[in-house]
Write a protein that holds these residues in place. Structure first.
Motif, PDB file in Angstrom:
ATOM      1  N   ALA A   1       9.446  -3.439  -3.666  1.00 23.01           N
ATOM      2  CA  ALA A   1      10.041  -2.298  -2.969  1.00 23.01           C
ATOM      3  C   ALA A   1       9.143  -1.061  -3.086  1.00 23.01           C
ATOM      4  CB  ALA A   1      11.429  -1.999  -3.535  1.00 23.01           C
ATOM      5  N   LEU A   2       8.593  -0.814  -4.264  1.00 21.56           N
ATOM      6  CA  LEU A   2       7.715   0.337  -4.454  1.00 21.56           C
ATOM      7  C   LEU A   2       6.363   0.122  -3.777  1.00 21.56           C
ATOM      8  CD1 LEU A   2       8.480   1.316  -8.158  1.00 21.56           C
ATOM      9  CD2 LEU A   2       9.224   2.471  -6.073  1.00 21.56           C
ATOM     10  N   CYS A   3       5.904  -1.115  -3.720  1.00 14.51           N
ATOM     11  CA  CYS A   3       4.667  -1.414  -3.008  1.00 14.51           C
ATOM     12  C   CYS A   3       4.807  -1.041  -1.536  1.00 14.51           C
ATOM     13  CB  CYS A   3       4.315  -2.897  -3.161  1.00 14.51           C
ATOM     14  SG  CYS A   3       2.804  -3.402  -2.319  1.00 14.51           S
ATOM     15  N   PHE A   4       5.950  -1.307  -0.961  1.00 15.75           N
ATOM     16  CA  PHE A   4       6.181  -0.993   0.454  1.00 15.75           C
ATOM     17  C   PHE A   4       6.288   0.508   0.695  1.00 15.75           C
ATOM     18  CE2 PHE A   4       6.467  -5.330   1.169  1.00 15.75           C
ATOM     19  CZ  PHE A   4       6.648  -5.588   2.512  1.00 15.75           C
ATOM     20  N   ARG A   5       6.523   1.274  -0.365  1.00 15.49           N
ATOM     21  CA  ARG A   5       6.582   2.712  -0.236  1.00 15.49           C
ATOM     22  C   ARG A   5       5.189   3.323  -0.065  1.00 15.49           C
ATOM     23  NH1 ARG A   5      10.094   5.929  -4.620  1.00 15.49           N
ATOM     24  NH2 ARG A   5      11.654   4.508  -3.744  1.00 15.49           N
ATOM     25  N   LEU A   6       4.168   2.574  -0.424  1.00 17.58           N
ATOM     26  CA  LEU A   6       2.808   3.112  -0.457  1.00 17.58           C
ATOM     27  C   LEU A   6       2.088   3.050   0.881  1.00 17.58           C
ATOM     28  CD1 LEU A   6       1.642   1.494  -3.821  1.00 17.58           C
ATOM     29  CD2 LEU A   6       2.387   3.856  -3.470  1.00 17.58           C
ATOM     30  N   PHE A   7       2.440   2.062   1.726  1.00 14.48           N
ATOM     31  CA  PHE A   7       1.657   1.811   2.939  1.00 14.48           C
ATOM     32  C   PHE A   7       2.549   1.743   4.172  1.00 14.48           C
ATOM     33  CE2 PHE A   7      -0.274  -0.525  -0.632  1.00 14.48           C
ATOM     34  CZ  PHE A   7      -1.478   0.150  -0.742  1.00 14.48           C
ATOM     35  N   ASP A   8       1.938   2.038   5.298  1.00 11.12           N
ATOM     36  CA  ASP A   8       2.577   1.832   6.593  1.00 11.12           C
ATOM     37  C   ASP A   8       1.958   0.640   7.330  1.00 11.12           C
ATOM     38  OD1 ASP A   8       4.306   4.007   6.333  1.00 11.12           O
ATOM     39  OD2 ASP A   8       2.765   5.395   7.030  1.00 11.12           O
ATOM     40  N   ALA A   9       0.672   0.409   7.100  1.00 11.02           N
ATOM     41  CA  ALA A   9      -0.056  -0.640   7.823  1.00 11.02           C
ATOM     42  C   ALA A   9       0.292  -2.022   7.270  1.00 11.02           C
ATOM     43  CB  ALA A   9      -1.561  -0.406   7.713  1.00 11.02           C
ATOM     44  N   GLU A  10       0.548  -2.956   8.181  1.00 16.61           N
ATOM     45  CA  GLU A  10       0.927  -4.322   7.790  1.00 16.61           C
ATOM     46  C   GLU A  10      -0.184  -5.016   7.006  1.00 16.61           C
ATOM     47  OE1 GLU A  10       4.078  -7.284   8.204  1.00 16.61           O
ATOM     48  OE2 GLU A  10       3.979  -5.219   8.856  1.00 16.61           O
ATOM     49  N   ASN A  11      -1.443  -4.810   7.410  1.00 18.37           N
ATOM     50  CA  ASN A  11      -2.535  -5.496   6.726  1.00 18.37           C
ATOM     51  C   ASN A  11      -2.691  -5.012   5.291  1.00 18.37           C
ATOM     52  OD1 ASN A  11      -3.494  -2.955   7.662  1.00 18.37           O
ATOM     53  ND2 ASN A  11      -5.608  -3.652   7.429  1.00 18.37           N
ATOM     54  N   LEU A  12      -2.428  -3.729   5.042  1.00 19.50           N
ATOM     55  CA  LEU A  12      -2.514  -3.214   3.680  1.00 19.50           C
ATOM     56  C   LEU A  12      -1.372  -3.740   2.810  1.00 19.50           C
ATOM     57  CD1 LEU A  12      -3.602   0.504   4.272  1.00 19.50           C
ATOM     58  CD2 LEU A  12      -5.007  -1.426   3.524  1.00 19.50           C
ATOM     59  N   LEU A  13      -0.208  -3.900   3.417  1.00 19.18           N
ATOM     60  CA  LEU A  13       0.908  -4.491   2.677  1.00 19.18           C
ATOM     61  C   LEU A  13       0.587  -5.923   2.274  1.00 19.18           C
ATOM     62  CD1 LEU A  13       3.963  -3.141   4.703  1.00 19.18           C
ATOM     63  CD2 LEU A  13       3.405  -2.633   2.327  1.00 19.18           C
ATOM     64  N   MET A  14       0.016  -6.691   3.195  1.00 19.80           N
ATOM     65  CA  MET A  14      -0.404  -8.057   2.891  1.00 19.80           C
ATOM     66  C   MET A  14      -1.422  -8.063   1.756  1.00 19.80           C
ATOM     67  SD  MET A  14       0.766 -10.661   4.900  1.00 19.80           S
ATOM     68  CE  MET A  14       1.722 -10.825   6.413  1.00 19.80           C
ATOM     69  N   ARG A  15      -2.389  -7.160   1.844  1.00 22.57           N
ATOM     70  CA  ARG A  15      -3.460  -7.115   0.856  1.00 22.57           C
ATOM     71  C   ARG A  15      -2.915  -6.729  -0.521  1.00 22.57           C
ATOM     72  NH1 ARG A  15      -8.135  -3.528   3.050  1.00 22.57           N
ATOM     73  NH2 ARG A  15      -7.620  -4.850   4.850  1.00 22.57           N
ATOM     74  N   ALA A  16      -2.046  -5.724  -0.554  1.00 25.61           N
ATOM     75  CA  ALA A  16      -1.489  -5.268  -1.824  1.00 25.61           C
ATOM     76  C   ALA A  16      -0.592  -6.337  -2.445  1.00 25.61           C
ATOM     77  CB  ALA A  16      -0.698  -3.981  -1.613  1.00 25.61           C
TER      78      ALA A  16
END
Length: 475
Positions: free
Chosen positions: A131-146
């Motif tokens: 949940a906190l990881c998703f707070r950091l990014f808007d871009a889908e590719n960065l969410l995948m990477r993180a």
């Protein structure tokens, strides 16, 4: 170490820009993955020093697992209302104190109590990781990477945990295995406090907390996990697993009825009807079922049937770990090239193919086991990353912690069911205990036949879930 503040972590354009936050979330996930695997190495030592019985040892490990798995949904709902970051920090502080309490343990009962508290505090932190990881990014590719990076850190810990634990026990007392969680928790607190913005009251769930629903949901999950544990350890010939299973079913029925009638449910079942959410949860459940049979059977086969030493068996499982780690950096590229739905289907197909290879050929040569481990690891890594991101994207912002907990819980329950099915089929095929297995004997052949049967059964269920998920995702 001073706190590190970031200008706009919610709109970060790269992982490097929010590295303290990623480091903090990674070590939280690392501790969750490590906890039981590290302590399992010390169980013989604990038995000698605390004069613990076999039942005591069982509760030292399963007590943590039951509370950790059972409370995630409840704490996820609380975090959505109380504040995800605040809940994470509170959980980490209590987690550190609970692990430190092992220094005053002198009896098995005290250690069981400490492990129970550790399980509760770990459940407080678990929903916040994604949940906190998703707070950091808007871009889908960065969410995948993180997500992939955080998972990789946990997998490295899972792979190295038993080895590190064994080395620590050579020079330090067993209590060190829990005390060393304290500095890790402190590191996570500093990174998350400095690297992730405070909770925005506007994004919190303002509806009243459904306490009866939280209690019923927790009881349902705990009893379901306990039923699976009892089925493996005592068998279905004992009345206890049946009673626990009946209790789980009753609690589940009451929970569903309550959630449909209450004005402010713990989790809105309408959200599960969203194609992206329901398909992703089905994918995750399928992966949990499929990987359970591999986790249960391979080490037993290598050691008990083929006569490998524990060290050799650990090396024999390395293809799975190596492939999981190696494919991590490529998940984002795979999804970009193939598309989310196609990548998920191909990843799931790799898992199913790996299970079939193990079921039909794994008994003949280790090379086939290595192929099966590699295929299942690669497929699971792709599917797990896609499904985790998709579930979170498919839920409202004020239910991200609940969604993360739902995702983790579906995998936990599915894996426990898979272990129970495998253990039941194996137990039914053997006349003696697993310790009596010897290479080339009738009991060894019976074990191999049972593993083949269990793997094929779970593969069929896994394939059915994947087929349904793929069709659901197209909607």
């Amino acid at each position: 170490m001073s706190a590190i503040t970031l200008e706009k972590p919610a709109a970060a354009g790269s992982l490097r820009a929010v590295w303290p936050a990623i480091l903090g979330l990674s070590v939280v996930f690392l501790v969750e993955m490590l906890d039981n695997s590290v302590l399992n190495v010390a169980l013989p030592t604990i038995a000698r020093e605390l004069h613990a019985s076999a039942t005591d040892l069982q509760w030292i490990t399963s007590g943590y697992s039951l509370l950790f798995g059972g409370l995630m949904m409840a704490f996820g709902a609380i975090a959505d209302r109380f504040g995800t970051r605040r809940m994470m920090l509170l959980g980490l502080v209590l987690f550190a104190l609970a692990n430190l309490a092992v220094l005053v343990v002198h009896t098995p009962g005290q250690l069981i109590a400490v492990r129970a508290v550790i399980g509760i505090t770990a459940a407080m932190t678990a929903p916040g990781t994604m949940a906190l990881c998703f707070r950091l990014f808007d871009a889908e590719n960065l969410l995948m990477r993180a997500t992939s990076l955080i998972t990789t850190v946990g997998l490295v810990g899972l792979a190295l945990g038993p080895t590190v634990g064994g080395l620590v026990l050579q020079v330090l007392p067993w209590q060190t295995l829990l005390v060393m969680n304290v500095p890790i928790a402190v590191l996570a607190i500093l990174c998350i406090r400095g690297g992730i913005p405070a909770d925005d009251p506007a994004q919190r769930n303002t509806s009243p907390l459904d306490l009866p629903g939280a209690l019923l949901g927790t009881v349902t999950i705990v009893l379901a996990l306990w039923t699976a544990t009892l089925a493996v350890e005592e068998g279905w010939s004992n009345a206890t697993p049946w009673l626990a299973g009946l209790g789980a079913l009753t609690a589940a029925i009451v929970f569903v009825v309550h959630e449909r009638r209450t004005a402010h449910p713990l989790f809105d079942f309408a959200l599960i009807k969203r194609p992206a959410v329901s398909a992703s949860l089905a994918y995750e459940a399928a992966m949990g079922l499929g990987m359970a049979v591999i986790a249960f059977s391979v080490s037993l086969q290598l050691q008990l049937v083929w006569g490998w030493t524990p060290a050799q068996a650990a090396l024999g499982n390395l293809p799975q770990v190596i492939v999981m780690l190696a494919i991590g950096p490529f998940v984002e590229k795979i999804v970009t090239r193939l598309g989310t739905q196609r990548a998920a289907r191909i990843g799931a197909a790799a898992v199913i193919t790996g299970l079939l290879v193990y079921a039909l050929l794994g008994r003949y040569d280790y090379a086939w086991i290595a192929v099966a481990l590699a295929l299942t690891a690669a497929g699971m890594r792709v599917v797990a990353t896609i499904a985790g991101v998709t579930v979170m994207r498919g839920l409202p912002e004020d239910q991200t912690s609940t969604g993360a907990a739902l995702s983790d819980t579906s995998q936990e329950v599915a894996a426990s069911i898979g272990m129970a099915v495998t253990g039941t089929i194996v137990a039914a095929a053997l006349t003696g205990s697993l310790a009596d297995l010897t290479s080339g004997t009738a009991s060894a052949h019976a074990f191999e036949n049972a593993v083949t049967t269990a793997t094929l059964v779970l593969t069929a269920v896994c394939a059915a879930l994947v087929t349904w998920a793929a069709r659901r995702a197209r909607a």
